[in-house]
Scaffold this motif. Structure first.
Motif, mmCIF file in Angstrom:
data_model
loop_
_atom_site.group_PDB
_atom_site.id
_atom_site.type_symbol
_atom_site.label_atom_id
_atom_site.label_comp_id
_atom_site.label_asym_id
_atom_site.label_seq_id
_atom_site.Cartn_x
_atom_site.Cartn_y
_atom_site.Cartn_z
ATOM 1 N N VAL A 591 38.492 -39.817 9.677
ATOM 2 C CA VAL A 591 39.638 -39.658 10.578
ATOM 3 C C VAL A 591 39.231 -39.734 12.053
ATOM 4 O O VAL A 591 40.051 -40.013 12.920
ATOM 5 N N LEU A 593 38.199 -41.027 15.448
ATOM 6 C CA LEU A 593 38.326 -42.345 16.089
ATOM 7 C C LEU A 593 37.173 -42.650 17.030
ATOM 8 O O LEU A 593 37.074 -43.745 17.576
ATOM 9 N N LYS A 616 35.856 -35.972 21.591
ATOM 10 C CA LYS A 616 36.854 -35.875 22.670
ATOM 11 C C LYS A 616 37.684 -34.599 22.557
ATOM 12 O O LYS A 616 38.589 -34.386 23.364
ATOM 13 N N GLY A 617 37.452 -33.831 21.527
ATOM 14 C CA GLY A 617 38.196 -32.577 21.393
ATOM 15 C C GLY A 617 39.638 -32.734 20.972
ATOM 16 O O GLY A 617 40.483 -31.891 21.263
ATOM 17 N N CYS A 618 39.944 -33.828 20.276
ATOM 18 C CA CYS A 618 41.337 -34.035 19.841
ATOM 19 C C CYS A 618 41.699 -33.122 18.679
ATOM 20 O O CYS A 618 42.849 -32.738 18.525
ATOM 21 N N GLY A 619 40.697 -32.802 17.834
ATOM 22 C CA GLY A 619 40.943 -31.910 16.702
ATOM 23 C C GLY A 619 41.509 -32.585 15.470
ATOM 24 O O GLY A 619 41.918 -31.905 14.528
ATOM 25 N N MET A 620 41.523 -33.924 15.448
ATOM 26 C CA MET A 620 42.078 -34.617 14.280
ATOM 27 C C MET A 620 41.310 -34.294 13.000
ATOM 28 O O MET A 620 41.847 -34.405 11.904
ATOM 29 N N LEU A 622 40.202 -31.407 12.129
ATOM 30 C CA LEU A 622 40.412 -30.036 11.635
ATOM 31 C C LEU A 622 41.223 -29.974 10.344
ATOM 32 O O LEU A 622 40.765 -29.387 9.349
ATOM 33 N N PRO A 623 42.439 -30.554 10.348
ATOM 34 C CA PRO A 623 43.288 -30.340 9.156
ATOM 35 C C PRO A 623 42.833 -31.088 7.917
ATOM 36 O O PRO A 623 43.277 -30.757 6.821
ATOM 37 N N ILE A 630 35.686 -26.753 9.827
ATOM 38 C CA ILE A 630 35.662 -27.227 11.225
ATOM 39 C C ILE A 630 36.611 -26.390 12.076
ATOM 40 O O ILE A 630 37.741 -26.102 11.681
ATOM 41 N N ASN A 631 36.124 -26.004 13.219
ATOM 42 C CA ASN A 631 36.952 -25.344 14.221
ATOM 43 C C ASN A 631 36.814 -26.080 15.537
ATOM 44 O O ASN A 631 35.806 -26.768 15.776
ATOM 45 N N LEU A 632 37.820 -25.930 16.372
ATOM 46 C CA LEU A 632 37.756 -26.523 17.699
ATOM 47 C C LEU A 632 37.512 -25.384 18.681
ATOM 48 O O LEU A 632 38.233 -24.367 18.648
#
Lengths: 649, 135
Positions: A591, A593, A616-620, A622-623, A630-632
């Motif tokens: 997932v 990018l 980039k810290g988008c968090g895609m 995580l879910p 995974i945590n942001l």
């Protein structure tokens, strides 16, 4: 976990405290475990309050701070700097928005707004308890800017930024630069003409190797984010070869004039605000820049008549798309003059009713005698505030420049022609600052000023060949006076540009007046909520040229300061893997990018690892992790869930 | 505007796209129910279904994801990824007996203040109707 927290609740003058009972919020949140001190303050951002917070942190050994005030877009960094100055890590600070997302949004329900504020501040406290000390991440930034609009605002910003070493892409929708200013003749206070101002700026631009000028060009799309925007520009053909420069070339100039005369197409000339016609091949005035004629892409029939006289005509030119890579945008797309409704003060119904911009072009076109539609003009009436300060329309703002502009045009007309009488039918003259000199000069000249209020607007009547304006003049005890005029000038204000795609592409918010919205007029002027997108000139509000240039310089310096260092500090929001929970399934890397997650060996098993330089810290990711491994950073389960818990409690 | 303090809605908004729209709604004094609470995240495709379920467990009546949609600064897959999150959360909600209609998602761009306000008013009404039917 932080357990010695300082909480500051801002009244924002009365912006918050008019609707939110800040004392009640303070009393409630001071009961929360871990809160060492809770205070209300008139302005949390004031220097004195900042000093007070710093002293509290030092004296009471606070380990975290919460400020409940305006949007973090406005003051997040102000208070992070306060934290740094007090000796705290800036990420041990949380800002809670109780203004835009509470007091202003719920001013109709003050009691509920207070309850919501208690919930929001409690949630902020819960979040800061779990905060970690962090350091910002640096990302590379392109020292290049796209400036949209080559009117005086965009041109001035381009020159400033180029002089500071920034690569500038100056993008103009029209085939010629100069925007509205090139349409005006003599300007106040310098007595220069618009042409002279534009010429001066253009000559600097063509001699500056850091500036690429695109005319007949518009922004098509934009991708990426601050520091690294990728934009596509569409350039329509000029149908004239680039080497067709008319300057000092009388032969070419003659050929161009013949080509223009030969063109069978006639369309309304928007340069003269449609009071004249122009041909499909055109050049608005002799020294217009670039000094090369253009053919109207939309209206030309390609009949070839012009090409019989001008060899430089080239119908083989095609539309082009150009891609540029920039760190920031400066938007300087200007304004449109207000177009009165049909019948508004007889506009478009009676032929000798025109707008102020049309009148200014008329003065420019009439050399010895002022005529309109072949009739001599001696008595000129001006009705002010048309399309501005509307009580029934949507433009309830004052356009600010129009009183001065109308008086300046009236003085110009009186000085240029003989026996001109000016009648200014106004709602109170607003010639602020030095512009008051013009008002004084006009009064000395004998111009007549009549004043009406919004309850009694003037009535325009056509009586045979006569144009009569009836006005209840509040300066003569509301006596109804009649002015017979040869020409009625509607003093129209500024409205936002029609059909601007820029707002859609760059997602710049519009204000209540539908101009582009800056974050804050005093604290963050020319900045928008979109990181790396700045606005200047009359696209953000009605401005005169002086004010436009000031905002251009402001946008240029802000944009340059952001992108010229080669790096931009970003939030340290990156994903982190819990090695114990991860058992490598690969869903996160699929997932992602940015190719920021890779597989590594760890204690005899395979797990995911985040590449900090790429994340980039988008968090895609995580879910998609079934193991919840995974945590942001800044958005951990603990922080989010404790935030939710506090909101609901 | 009629409000129902019982219908609490948690909005997951995104810092760069939908949060500015929610701020703009306040700036323009556009009113929506005060029982709407916002928590911001970097991107709508970063919302964990477990956070959504946690919100319901704790007592929120509705959850709204103010999605980045095609404006997402991080990438074009955001819309699909967010839709997958909603799908997964809906399945888990069904399994727990929570009406999937209590989770909504809509793209809210950075200037979509009006759209956000409309969504909040209509979602609040829908939740109120649901509560009335249950009662």
């Amino acid at each position: 976990m932080k357990n010695n927290i300082g909480v500051y609740i801002c009244q924002c003058g009365s912006n918050i405290s008019d609707y939110v009972d800040v004392e009640k919020v303070r009393d409630e949140v001071s009961k929360i475990e871990g809160v060492a001190i809770a205070k209300t303050t008139m302005f949390a951002c004031a220097d004195s309050t900042q000093k007070e917070i710093i002293e509290d942190v030092r004296n009471k050994k606070l380990d975290a701070m919460v400020v409940a005030s305006c949007s973090p877009k406005l003051h997040l960094f102000t208070f992070r700097n306060v934290a740094i100055r007090a000796g705290l890590n800036p990420y041990h600070y949380v800002q809670v928005n109780i203004r835009e997302q509470d007091s202003w949004a719920h001013s109709d329900h003050p009691a509920e707004a207070t309850l919501k504020a208690i919930g929001l501040v409690s949630a902020g406290i819960a979040r800061v308890k779990h905060s970690k000390a962090l350091k910002s991440i640096d990302i590379p930034s392109r020292n290049a800017v796209a400036i949209l609009g080559a009117g005086v605002s965009g041109m001035r910003a381009a020159i400033e930024m180029a002089d500071m070493g920034t690569e500038v892409h100056l993008i103009e929708r029209e085939h010629f630069v100069g925007g509205r200013t090139s349409q005006w003749s003599q300007l106040f206070t310098t007595r220069q003409s618009g042409e002279e101002v534009v010429s001066g700026l253009y000559n600097k631009i063509i001699n500056n190797e850091n500036i690429s000028l695109y005319t007949g060009a518009e922004l098509l799309s934009m991708k990426g984010s601050v520091g690294d925007f990728k934009a596509k520009i569409r350039i329509i053909p000029r149908y004239i070869k680039a080497d067709c420069i008319l300057k000092d070339n009388q032969e070419l100039l003659n050929a161009t004039l013949k080509a223009i005369n030969a063109c069978p197409v006639e369309i309304s000339d928007d340069f003269n605000f449609n009071i004249t016609k122009r041909k499909a091949i055109y050049k608005n005035y002799h020294s217009e820049f670039p000094e090369c004629p253009a053919i109207d892409y939309e209206h030309c029939t390609k009949c070839g008549e012009c090409a019989k006289y001008l060899d430089a005509v080239d119908f083989e030119q095609k539309e082009q798309e150009v891609e540029i890579n920039v760190g920031a945008f400066v938007v300087a797309t200007g304004f449109d003059p207000y177009e009165p409704e049909k019948g508004e003060y007889a506009y478009a119904e009676v032929e000798n009713v025109i707008t102020l911009p049309q009148f200014k072009r008329l003065i420019e076109m009439n050399e010895k005698e002022l005529t309109y539609r072949n009739k001599a003009v001696k008595n000129i009436a001006y009705i002010y505030c048309v399309g501005s300060r509307q009580t029934e329309g949507k433009n309830n703002y004052c356009s600010r420049y129009c009183c001065t502009s109308a008086i300046h045009a009236a003085i110009h007309a009186r000085n240029k022609y003989r026996d001109i009488n000016n009648f200014h039918i106004n709602r109170g003259i607003r010639t602020y600052g030095k512009q008051e000199l013009l008002y004084e000069e006009s009064s000395r000249n004998g111009d007549i000023y009549l004043q009406f209020d919004e309850e009694n607007i003037p009535v325009v009547e056509k009586q045979g060949e006569k144009l009569i304006i009836k006005v209840k003049d509040i300066l003569t005890q509301e006596k109804e006076l009649e002015v017979e005029a040869d020409l009625l000038v509607l003093v129209t204000g500024m409205v936002p540009r029609k059909h601007s795609k820029v707002s859609d592409i760059l997602k710049i918010p519009l204000g209540r007046d539908h101009f582009f919205n800056e974050i804050h007029p005093k604290l963050k002027p020319v900045e928008t909520v979109i990181d790396g997108v700045f606005i200047c000139g009359a696209c953000q509000a009605p401005f005169n040229i002086t004010e436009t240039i000031k905002s251009s310089l402001s946008a240029a310096s802000k944009a340059n300061a952001l992108i010229s260092k080669g790096k931009i500090e970003l939030e340290p929001t990156i994903a982190e893997i819990n090695p114990e929970q991860c058992s490598w399934c690969g869903a996160c890397t699929e997932v992602c990018l940015y190719d920021a997650i890779r597989k590594i060996g760890h204690n005899g098993k395979e797990i995911a690892e985040v590449d900090e330089s790429k994340c980039k810290g988008c968090g895609m990711c995580l879910p998609v992790c079934d193991q919840n491994a995974i945590n942001l950073i800044g958005y951990t389960d603990k922080e989010i869930e404790s935030f939710i818990d506090a909101l609901i409690s | 505007m009629k409000t129902n303090i019982q219908s609490k809605i948690l909005v997951f908004s995104t810092e760069k796209i939908s949060d500015p729209a929610i701020d703009l709604a306040g700036l323009l004094k556009k009113h929506y129910p005060p029982s709407v609470y916002t928590i911001n995240v970097p991107c709508s495709s970063s919302v964990k279904p477990k956070w959504i379920l946690h919100a319901f467990d704790k007592g929120f009546d509705g959850v709204f994801i103010a999605a980045d949609g095609t404006d997402c600064p991080y990438g074009e897959t955001c819309s699909d990824n967010t839709a997958n999150i909603v799908k997964q959360a809906h399945q888990e909600m069904k399994a727990r007996g929570i009406d999937p209609a209590r989770l909504k998602m809509a793209a809210i761009c950075s200037v979509c203040a009006e759209s956000f306000v409309k969504q909040m008013i209509s979602f609040t009404k829908a939740l109120e109707n649901e509560q009335k039917q249950e009662n």
